[in-house]
Design a protein around this motif. Structure first.
Motif, PDB file in Angstrom:
ATOM      1  N   ASN A 190      -2.259 110.730  55.995  1.00  0.00           N
ATOM      2  CA  ASN A 190      -0.869 111.159  56.144  1.00  0.00           C
ATOM      3  C   ASN A 190      -0.753 112.205  57.255  1.00  0.00           C
ATOM      4  O   ASN A 190      -0.214 113.303  57.056  1.00  0.00           O
ATOM      5  CB  ASN A 190      -0.296 111.680  54.818  1.00  0.00           C
ATOM      6  N   ASP A 191      -1.245 111.839  58.443  1.00  0.00           N
ATOM      7  CA  ASP A 191      -1.150 112.722  59.610  1.00  0.00           C
ATOM      8  C   ASP A 191       0.273 113.246  59.769  1.00  0.00           C
ATOM      9  O   ASP A 191       1.242 112.554  59.448  1.00  0.00           O
ATOM     10  CB  ASP A 191      -1.505 111.957  60.892  1.00  0.00           C
ATOM     11  N   GLY A 192       0.374 114.424  60.384  1.00  0.00           N
ATOM     12  CA  GLY A 192       1.693 114.981  60.646  1.00  0.00           C
ATOM     13  C   GLY A 192       2.336 114.370  61.872  1.00  0.00           C
ATOM     14  O   GLY A 192       3.254 113.559  61.791  1.00  0.00           O
ATOM     15  N   THR A 210      -0.421 118.895  55.466  1.00  0.00           N
ATOM     16  CA  THR A 210      -0.833 117.507  55.273  1.00  0.00           C
ATOM     17  C   THR A 210      -2.236 117.451  54.681  1.00  0.00           C
ATOM     18  O   THR A 210      -3.026 118.387  54.821  1.00  0.00           O
ATOM     19  CB  THR A 210      -0.843 116.736  56.608  1.00  0.00           C
ATOM     20  N   GLY A 211      -2.557 116.312  54.038  1.00  0.00           N
ATOM     21  CA  GLY A 211      -3.921 116.074  53.612  1.00  0.00           C
ATOM     22  C   GLY A 211      -4.779 115.714  54.808  1.00  0.00           C
ATOM     23  O   GLY A 211      -5.871 116.249  54.997  1.00  0.00           O
ATOM     24  N   ASP A 212      -4.287 114.819  55.643  1.00  0.00           N
ATOM     25  CA  ASP A 212      -4.990 114.464  56.872  1.00  0.00           C
ATOM     26  C   ASP A 212      -4.568 115.436  57.979  1.00  0.00           C
ATOM     27  O   ASP A 212      -3.957 116.458  57.716  1.00  0.00           O
ATOM     28  CB  ASP A 212      -4.708 113.008  57.236  1.00  0.00           C
ATOM     29  N   ASP A 213      -4.867 115.098  59.226  1.00  0.00           N
ATOM     30  CA  ASP A 213      -4.678 116.030  60.334  1.00  0.00           C
ATOM     31  C   ASP A 213      -3.199 116.373  60.554  1.00  0.00           C
ATOM     32  O   ASP A 213      -2.336 115.499  60.489  1.00  0.00           O
ATOM     33  CB  ASP A 213      -5.245 115.420  61.604  1.00  0.00           C
ATOM     34  N   CYS A 214      -2.937 117.638  60.892  1.00  0.00           N
ATOM     35  CA  CYS A 214      -1.550 118.064  61.118  1.00  0.00           C
ATOM     36  C   CYS A 214      -1.006 117.507  62.435  1.00  0.00           C
ATOM     37  O   CYS A 214       0.056 116.891  62.473  1.00  0.00           O
ATOM     38  CB  CYS A 214      -1.461 119.587  61.135  1.00  0.00           C
ATOM     39  N   THR A 241      -1.420 123.619  57.828  1.00  0.00           N
ATOM     40  CA  THR A 241      -2.351 123.563  56.708  1.00  0.00           C
ATOM     41  C   THR A 241      -2.807 122.121  56.534  1.00  0.00           C
ATOM     42  O   THR A 241      -1.980 121.204  56.511  1.00  0.00           O
ATOM     43  CB  THR A 241      -1.684 124.047  55.404  1.00  0.00           C
ATOM     44  N   SER A 242      -4.128 121.909  56.387  1.00  0.00           N
ATOM     45  CA  SER A 242      -4.642 120.543  56.276  1.00  0.00           C
ATOM     46  C   SER A 242      -5.961 120.540  55.527  1.00  0.00           C
ATOM     47  O   SER A 242      -6.754 121.471  55.646  1.00  0.00           O
ATOM     48  CB  SER A 242      -4.847 119.952  57.677  1.00  0.00           C
ATOM     49  N   HIS A 243      -6.215 119.469  54.761  1.00  0.00           N
ATOM     50  CA  HIS A 243      -7.537 119.257  54.191  1.00  0.00           C
ATOM     51  C   HIS A 243      -8.457 118.561  55.185  1.00  0.00           C
ATOM     52  O   HIS A 243      -9.602 118.261  54.864  1.00  0.00           O
ATOM     53  CB  HIS A 243      -7.448 118.439  52.904  1.00  0.00           C
ATOM     54  N   ASP A 244      -7.957 118.300  56.385  1.00  0.00           N
ATOM     55  CA  ASP A 244      -8.774 117.767  57.471  1.00  0.00           C
ATOM     56  C   ASP A 244      -8.660 118.741  58.636  1.00  0.00           C
ATOM     57  O   ASP A 244      -8.975 119.907  58.488  1.00  0.00           O
ATOM     58  CB  ASP A 244      -8.341 116.347  57.831  1.00  0.00           C
ATOM     59  N   SER A 245      -8.221 118.297  59.808  1.00  0.00           N
ATOM     60  CA  SER A 245      -8.108 119.185  60.973  1.00  0.00           C
ATOM     61  C   SER A 245      -6.655 119.592  61.193  1.00  0.00           C
ATOM     62  O   SER A 245      -5.756 118.753  61.144  1.00  0.00           O
ATOM     63  CB  SER A 245      -8.625 118.488  62.234  1.00  0.00           C
ATOM     64  N   ALA A 246      -6.458 120.871  61.480  1.00  0.00           N
ATOM     65  CA  ALA A 246      -5.104 121.328  61.788  1.00  0.00           C
ATOM     66  C   ALA A 246      -4.663 120.808  63.154  1.00  0.00           C
ATOM     67  O   ALA A 246      -3.571 120.258  63.296  1.00  0.00           O
ATOM     68  CB  ALA A 246      -5.041 122.853  61.735  1.00  0.00           C
ATOM     69  N   TRP A 312     -13.098 114.713  56.473  1.00  0.00           N
ATOM     70  CA  TRP A 312     -14.006 115.017  57.572  1.00  0.00           C
ATOM     71  C   TRP A 312     -13.950 116.521  57.805  1.00  0.00           C
ATOM     72  O   TRP A 312     -12.882 117.089  57.968  1.00  0.00           O
ATOM     73  CB  TRP A 312     -13.577 114.299  58.849  1.00  0.00           C
ATOM     74  N   GLY A 313     -15.119 117.153  57.833  1.00  0.00           N
ATOM     75  CA  GLY A 313     -15.149 118.564  58.177  1.00  0.00           C
ATOM     76  C   GLY A 313     -15.864 119.408  57.156  1.00  0.00           C
ATOM     77  O   GLY A 313     -15.907 119.085  55.961  1.00  0.00           O
ATOM     78  N   LYS A 314     -16.427 120.518  57.647  1.00  0.00           N
ATOM     79  CA  LYS A 314     -17.148 121.448  56.794  1.00  0.00           C
ATOM     80  C   LYS A 314     -16.777 122.885  57.178  1.00  0.00           C
ATOM     81  O   LYS A 314     -17.611 123.710  57.494  1.00  0.00           O
ATOM     82  CB  LYS A 314     -18.657 121.215  56.906  1.00  0.00           C
ATOM     83  N   SER A 315     -15.482 123.157  57.207  1.00  0.00           N
ATOM     84  CA  SER A 315     -14.927 124.491  57.436  1.00  0.00           C
ATOM     85  C   SER A 315     -15.202 125.032  58.836  1.00  0.00           C
ATOM     86  O   SER A 315     -15.269 126.242  59.037  1.00  0.00           O
ATOM     87  CB  SER A 315     -15.439 125.486  56.379  1.00  0.00           C
ATOM     88  N   GLU A 316     -15.307 124.156  59.836  1.00  0.00           N
ATOM     89  CA  GLU A 316     -15.528 124.634  61.199  1.00  0.00           C
ATOM     90  C   GLU A 316     -14.197 125.082  61.813  1.00  0.00           C
ATOM     91  O   GLU A 316     -13.278 124.279  61.931  1.00  0.00           O
ATOM     92  CB  GLU A 316     -16.125 123.525  62.076  1.00  0.00           C
ATOM     93  N   PRO A 317     -14.094 126.321  62.262  1.00  0.00           N
ATOM     94  CA  PRO A 317     -12.854 126.747  62.920  1.00  0.00           C
ATOM     95  C   PRO A 317     -12.660 126.102  64.282  1.00  0.00           C
ATOM     96  O   PRO A 317     -11.537 125.839  64.704  1.00  0.00           O
ATOM     97  CB  PRO A 317     -13.031 128.265  63.039  1.00  0.00           C
TER      98      PRO A 317
END
Length: 524
Positions: A190-192, A210-214, A241-246, A312-317
């Protein structure tokens, strides 16, 4: 001229399907030379709507266009002209609101476009972070524009898209201003906002969850073949805010992506902050991120890799990757000339900068970064995640800054803080391998814990300059070097006084190299 959809038979009772009435108002507006199609107070159940040139679809604050959720109500509009093509690629084969090769087209107003995404997914349990699985294959996009010029989205709320929220393919001169995108934080795909092979796009003052990328800048195969590069994109004053990449650039890189600025944004409660991928042979270049605050955390552990869908991702800024897709026979492409300036971060994972032997990342600069490493989620970490790739998710120690297969890298004014109880997988303030021309200036940091000896550990680095850096308390060796030629080493003006040792070579030798004006390490 104003065309009220109620004058064309729309009811707005959340039960009657108003698709034909709304479309009739749009068509009449177009036939009359353009104007505003007004959506007044009410809930209008609808399937696919096709906007046309010179039409502004305006939703009053209490107006809501709602997905009917019935597949027979949705169509895949076709492109105009001799090269007839179906809806551009991406999650969902249809959309609620579409436009094809339209000029001066807009969606405005404080009303809401509701995709009812929660009805397409397994139910929430209220406690977990894993990706919710779709209940079936039909999940339409919310908005899909293709080949449009002079496009405006303003003030509208996009609510719970079942798939991509706002997908634009091959559009130019686009303004997205002050819209809200409120998606399910555990919803997949559900990309933004997805500018795909677009040009001259300005995204500003938006709030996206979003859950997916913003926000995802990309060049799909369909888009790149028809519209070429994606370029000249600005993103400013957004909260994400995203559970994937902002903010994400890639992974679909079938055409070049260039000339992008992202400024004055706040990223919070996200899996990744800013990410760049190249996978499909193109070049990603000339990208600037500045004045951004980032808060990331872990949302999964290794068990998640067994699920059908996963984050996808492990908290990388900050995340940069150039390697092959799984099963790919072609080189991934190039990433070059990327700048990060004045970034304030709180994270569980580190900065990740990695190319590959065949696709070395080039001209990467990070200036004015403060990174506070802090445990938040309770997930163990201790893995790198390069999806989509052959390696996928794999175990690795976690330095605050990781860099491998890179050329012309500059870290200027980077400060690393280990805050609170350390994660046992955290390691060095910086770890790097296979780097050509690395400059570290004004770096401050220590190892994550007593068991990690060196603050900065480097292996196979050619032409290394370390200037005006400062070792922090708890540092054994500030700079540990392995297979680094001393004739390319420049160490000047550093403060090693809080370390036991300033510079050490892994083979135990003490070769001559250029060193001047360094404050020596404390004596044991």
């Amino acid at each position: 001229m104003v065309f009220n959809i109620r004058d064309f038979g729309a009811v707005g009772d959340a039960t009657t399907k108003d698709t034909k009435s709304i479309q009739a108002a749009i068509d009449r507006c177009f036939e009359q030379g353009g104007g505003t199609v007004l959506v007044p107070k009410g809930e209008y159940l609808s399937g696919t709507l096709l906007l046309r040139s010179n039409v502004n679809l305006h939703l009053d604050a209490a107006a809501r266009i709602v997905s009917s959720m019935e597949e027979q109500d949705f169509e895949a509009p076709f492109s105009e002209g001799p090269d007839v093509q179906a809806l551009s690629e991406g999650q969902g084969s249809s959309a609620l609101i579409c436009a094809r090769h339209a000029d001066k087209v807009s969606i405005t107003g404080f009303g809401t476009i509701d995709g009812r995404g929660e009805h397409f997914l397994e139910p929430e349990d209220g406690v977990s972070d894993y990706v919710l699985l779709p209940l079936g294959g039909f999940r339409p996009k919310l908005i899909d524009f293709e080949g449009c010029t002079d496009v405006l989205f303003r003030d509208v709320t996009l609510y719970r898209a079942s798939s991509w929220g706002l997908h634009m393919t091959g559009c130019s001169r686009v303004n997205v201003d002050a819209i809200k995108i409120l998606g399910q934080l555990r919803g997949p795909n559900n990309d933004g906002i997805d500018p795909d092979s677009c040009k001259d796009v300005h995204i500003s003052n938006c709030h996206i969850e979003t859950g997916d990328d913003c926000i995802v800048v990309k060049t799909t195969k369909y888009g790149a073949e028809r519209y070429g590069a994606c370029e000249n994109i600005t993103v400013t004053n957004c909260t994400l805010t995203s559970h994937d990449s902002a903010i994400k650039i890639g992974t679909e890189t079938h055409g070049d992506i260039r000339n992008i600025t992202v400024t004055n944004c706040v990223i919070r409660n996200s899996n990744r902050g800013m990410g760049l991928w190249v996978r499909d042979g193109a070049t990603v270049e000339n990208i600037l991120f500045s004045n951004i605050t980032v808060e990331t955390r872990l949302f999964s552990d290794e068990e998640e890799t067994k699920r059908e869908l996963r984050w996808w991702g492990k908290s990388e800024p900050i995340f940069i990757t150039a390697e092959r897709r799984k099963g790919a026979t072609w080189a991934p492409g190039r990433i070059r000339n990327i700048r990060f300036d004045h970034i304030l971060v709180e994270a569980e994972g580190g900065v990740y900068l990695e190319g590959s032997e065949e696709s070395v990342i080039e001209d990467i600069s990070i200036r004015g970064l403060k990174l506070a490493m802090r445990r938040k989620s309770g997930y163990p970490g201790g893995v790198f995640d390069t999806q989509p790739s052959e390696r996928g998710v794999f175990p690795h120690h976690i330095p605050a800054v990781f860099c491998r297969y890179a050329k012309n890298v500059s870290l200027d004014g980077v400060e690393i803080v280990w805050d609170g109880e350390p994660n046992p997988h955290w390691s060095h303030a910086m770890y790097g391998e296979q780097i050509e021309r690395l400059t570290i200036k004004g770096f401050r940091g220590a190892p994550a814990a007593a068991g990690i000896d060196s603050a900065i550990a480097l292996k196979r680095v050619r032409e290394l300059s370390v200037e005006q850096c400062k070792a922090e308390e708890g540092t054994g060796t500030f700079l540990s070097l392995e297979e680094v030629a001393p004739d390319g080493l420049f160490v000047v003006g550093n403060d090693f006084s809080k370390a036991r040792q300033g510079v050490a070579f892994a083979d135990g030798t003490a070769p001559d190299y250029f060193a001047a004006a360094n404050r020596p390490a404390k004596q044991s």
